[in-house]
Design an enzyme around this catalytic site. Structure first.
Site, PDB file in Angstrom:
ATOM      1  N   TYR A 127       0.830  -1.212   0.000  1.00 46.66           N
ATOM      2  CA  TYR A 127       0.000   0.000   0.000  1.00 46.66           C
ATOM      3  C   TYR A 127       0.863   1.261   0.000  1.00 46.66           C
ATOM      4  O   TYR A 127       0.663   2.175  -0.808  1.00 46.66           O
ATOM      5  CB  TYR A 127      -0.913  -0.025   1.223  1.00 46.66           C
ATOM      6  N   LYS A 131       1.545   4.294  -2.930  1.00 47.18           N
ATOM      7  CA  LYS A 131       1.376   5.716  -2.648  1.00 47.18           C
ATOM      8  C   LYS A 131       2.668   6.479  -2.926  1.00 47.18           C
ATOM      9  O   LYS A 131       2.649   7.614  -3.433  1.00 47.18           O
ATOM     10  CB  LYS A 131       0.940   5.912  -1.194  1.00 47.18           C
TER      11      LYS A 131
END
Length: 225
Positions: A127, A131
């Site tokens: 994750y 990002k």
């Protein structure tokens, strides 16, 4: 700009932060025109607002004729909602990267990106790596101004149900009073605070002495208002 008024483009206006952000942009005296790029029409009406229903998998081409001074990128998903790492990466990295490429060509001056606490291409967590890739893609376009927001778990009422996230939100709200000092950046962040800060940064960028690239961590966003 038209007669000193600014124009804005918002991506992710159907989400929690994006919806709050859209409301504040429409209420701002700084903006004369707002374009919301969406998958399906929003139940929002304003003389300032133009809605563009697009195919996000062709986002760079879909944006080729849109002009906006400020780009608010509030796109984001979850692994559960996306269904796979590939689909998650498409929403949280490929779409913001495509928007940045298109809007830099179109002359936008400020790109505001909602990222996440811990974002880094070197992170051990998928994750956070995604990002971090999105942040790099935006920075590579060399906009006059870039503001990156790295919130912790966002608190607010969502349209869709996310059970595990809902549990986390309740826990974050309960723990917030004890999350002080170095722990403050991990405390849950009210989505409305993030939306307020995003619009304020866009409104003030041209008149402040801020640097061209500004990264705001979650603890500083806690003190936004």
């Amino acid at each position: 700009m038209v007669d000193g008024k600014r124009s804005a483009l918002i991506l992710g206006a159907s989400g929690l932060v994006g919806g709050l952000c859209l409301r504040r942009i429409l209420a701002s005296a700084c903006y004369e025109q707002v374009t919301a790029v969406v998958r399906r029409p929003l139940e929002v009406e304003s003389e300032k607002l133009a809605q563009r229903v697009v195919n996000f998998d062709r986002l760079e081409q879909e944006l080729r004729d849109i002009r906006a001074d400020d780009v608010f990128c509030c796109l984001g998903s979850t692994m559960k909602k996306a269904g796979s790492q590939e689909a998650f990466s498409r929403v949280d990295y490929a779409y913001p990267a495509a928007a940045a490429r298109a809007m830099k060509r179109n002359g936008s001056s400020h790109f505001l990106l909602v990222s996440a606490l811990g974002a880094s291409e070197k992170s051990l967590f998928f994750y956070n790596r995604v990002k971090g890739k999105a942040e790099r893609a935006v920075l590579e376009e060399d906009f006059p101004f870039v503001t990156i927001f790295r919130p912790s778990l966002l608190l607010g009422e969502r349209h869709e149900s996310r059970f595990l996230e809902g549990v986390g939100v309740k826990a974050a709200a309960w723990l917030s009073p004890v999350m002080q000092g170095p722990l403050r950046k991990y405390a849950g962040l009210e989505a409305n605070k993030l939306a307020c800060r995003m619009v304020r940064e866009a409104e003030q960028a041209l008149t402040s002495s801020r640097s061209s690239v500004l990264t705001l961590e979650s603890d500083s966003l806690q003190r936004s208002l």
